[in-house]
Design an enzyme around this catalytic site. Structure first.
Site, PDB file in Angstrom:
ATOM      1  N   ASN A  36       0.848  -1.370   0.028  1.00  0.00           N
ATOM      2  CA  ASN A  36      -0.193  -0.091   0.059  1.00  0.00           C
ATOM      3  C   ASN A  36       0.738   1.392  -0.017  1.00  0.00           C
ATOM      4  O   ASN A  36       1.892   1.277   0.589  1.00  0.00           O
ATOM      5  CB  ASN A  36      -0.942  -0.019   1.127  1.00  0.00           C
ATOM      6  CG  ASN A  36      -0.286   0.675   2.608  1.00  0.00           C
ATOM      7  OD1 ASN A  36      -0.341   1.826   2.673  1.00  0.00           O
ATOM      8  ND2 ASN A  36       0.267  -0.194   3.289  1.00  0.00           N
ATOM      9  N   GLY A  39      -0.318   7.257   1.467  1.00  0.00           N
ATOM     10  CA  GLY A  39      -0.099   8.856   1.356  1.00  0.00           C
ATOM     11  C   GLY A  39      -0.505   9.405   2.614  1.00  0.00           C
ATOM     12  O   GLY A  39      -0.922  10.897   2.316  1.00  0.00           O
ATOM     13  N   LEU A  40      -1.054   9.075   3.647  1.00  0.00           N
ATOM     14  CA  LEU A  40      -1.599   9.348   4.979  1.00  0.00           C
ATOM     15  C   LEU A  40      -2.624  10.520   4.628  1.00  0.00           C
ATOM     16  O   LEU A  40      -2.540  11.640   5.040  1.00  0.00           O
ATOM     17  CB  LEU A  40      -0.579  10.020   5.814  1.00  0.00           C
ATOM     18  CG  LEU A  40       0.716   9.382   6.242  1.00  0.00           C
ATOM     19  CD1 LEU A  40       1.972  10.325   6.813  1.00  0.00           C
ATOM     20  CD2 LEU A  40       0.277   8.117   7.008  1.00  0.00           C
ATOM     21  N   ASN A  94       4.481   8.101  14.865  1.00  0.00           N
ATOM     22  CA  ASN A  94       5.015   7.340  13.609  1.00  0.00           C
ATOM     23  C   ASN A  94       6.240   8.088  13.106  1.00  0.00           C
ATOM     24  O   ASN A  94       6.210   9.132  12.550  1.00  0.00           O
ATOM     25  CB  ASN A  94       3.851   7.578  12.611  1.00  0.00           C
ATOM     26  CG  ASN A  94       4.116   6.738  11.316  1.00  0.00           C
ATOM     27  OD1 ASN A  94       5.252   6.264  10.913  1.00  0.00           O
ATOM     28  ND2 ASN A  94       3.176   6.307  10.500  1.00  0.00           N
ATOM     29  N   CYS A  97       8.905   9.580   8.702  1.00  0.00           N
ATOM     30  CA  CYS A  97       9.008  10.815   8.133  1.00  0.00           C
ATOM     31  C   CYS A  97      10.370  11.619   8.107  1.00  0.00           C
ATOM     32  O   CYS A  97      10.925  11.683   9.446  1.00  0.00           O
ATOM     33  CB  CYS A  97       7.889  11.755   8.334  1.00  0.00           C
ATOM     34  SG  CYS A  97       7.549  12.928   6.859  1.00  0.00           S
ATOM     35  N   THR A 159       5.375  -1.416   7.835  1.00  0.00           N
ATOM     36  CA  THR A 159       5.718  -2.013   6.444  1.00  0.00           C
ATOM     37  C   THR A 159       7.099  -2.126   6.002  1.00  0.00           C
ATOM     38  O   THR A 159       7.925  -1.421   6.254  1.00  0.00           O
ATOM     39  CB  THR A 159       4.786  -1.502   5.496  1.00  0.00           C
ATOM     40  OG1 THR A 159       4.946  -0.047   5.358  1.00  0.00           O
ATOM     41  CG2 THR A 159       3.291  -1.750   5.735  1.00  0.00           C
ATOM     42  N   GLY A 210       1.814  -9.284   9.930  1.00  0.00           N
ATOM     43  CA  GLY A 210       1.235 -10.675   9.197  1.00  0.00           C
ATOM     44  C   GLY A 210       0.455 -11.703  10.128  1.00  0.00           C
ATOM     45  O   GLY A 210       0.584 -12.732  10.246  1.00  0.00           O
TER      46      GLY A 210
END
Length: 256
Positions: A36, A39-40, A94, A97, A159, A210
């Site tokens: 995926n 793009g937030l 998160n 970035c 990911t 997973g």
């Protein structure tokens, strides 16, 4: 929501300003998961507080809000604003970035990670969870930096970098050209990194990557996780969280 399948809920990541996200195609199915590159997309902090938080407050479980920014100042503005909201039980950072000042990915550089946590720790009494990226040589070093900076917990894995080509057209399967791989294919990587991090830190660890069954969750717990999160499997089975928890041996912990 008597049958809500999780013990806690993590929001999609929000940013200070609104984002429309990436161009489609954003998702590409793989034989053992999916890639995926969303793009937030989100309404920004103010839109989240005004529109989304009142609905999320109705959830029957604790709410963890995920935030991302490109600098400590913007991170700080979001953390401070969310600290004032009783509906929010904890914050997930998160850190995938780049820092606009250094150009470095915060979650890939221990020194960047500890500097961010030191800047944010005094802004909130709520638990701070650092979501680690797997796309580094030594995730344990980043986890140690997060703990030293004042993180209450870490979560992993995010990911894995991935790409796909549409065999019918020869074009990228994801419009952005690349994205993040999740699903069963990443679980062995998650277990390996989880073991490494668990041996390096003393804070609780949320394991993910997973998880599709109780056996998968048990593997995470044996590797050192205190809690287990379920993501991609919920696309196939919206009740996966409750099912996986029910499949766990009695001595194991519930999923998040």
């Amino acid at each position: 929501m008597e049958h809500f399948p999780f013990s806690a809920f993590v929001s999609k990541t929000i940013t200070l300003d609104a984002r429309i996200g990436n161009e489609p195609q954003r998702i590409w199915e793989t034989p053992a998961g999916m890639i995926n590159s969303i793009g937030l997309p989100n309404k920004g902090l103010e839109g989240f507080l005004a529109d989304d938080l009142p609905e999320l407050e109705e959830l029957p479980v604790p709410l963890i809000v995920s935030v991302m920014a490109t600098g400590r100042e913007d991170f700080g503005r979001m953390v401070a604003a969310l600290d004032e909201r009783d509906e929010v039980s904890a914050l997930e950072l998160n850190v995938s970035c780049p820092n606009v000042h250094s150009g470095l990915i915060v979650g890939e550089q221990p020194e960047e990670t500890i500097a961010l946590l030191e800047a944010l720790r005094s802004l909130t009494s709520k638990p701070l969870i650092v979501k680690l990226t797997p796309n580094v040589a030594d995730p344990a070093a980043v986890a140690v930096a997060a703990e030293e900076g004042g993180a209450d917990a870490v979560s992993l894995i995010n990911t894995l970098k991935a790409s796909a080509i549409d065999p019918a057209t020869g074009r990228p399967g994801i419009a952005a050209g690349h994205g993040g791989l999740s699903g069963p294919a990443v679980r062995p990587v998650a277990v390996a990194q989880l073991r490494a991090v668990a041996s390096a830190v003393s804070v609780p660890i949320i394991g993910m990557g997973g998880v599709c069954s109780g056996a998968d969750a048990a593997e995470m717990l044996h590797a050192g996780a205190s809690l287990v999160a379920v993501g991609t499997e919920s696309f196939r089975d919206p009740g996966a969280g409750a099912r996986i928890a029910a499949e766990l041996p009695e001595r194991s912990s519930p999923t998040e």
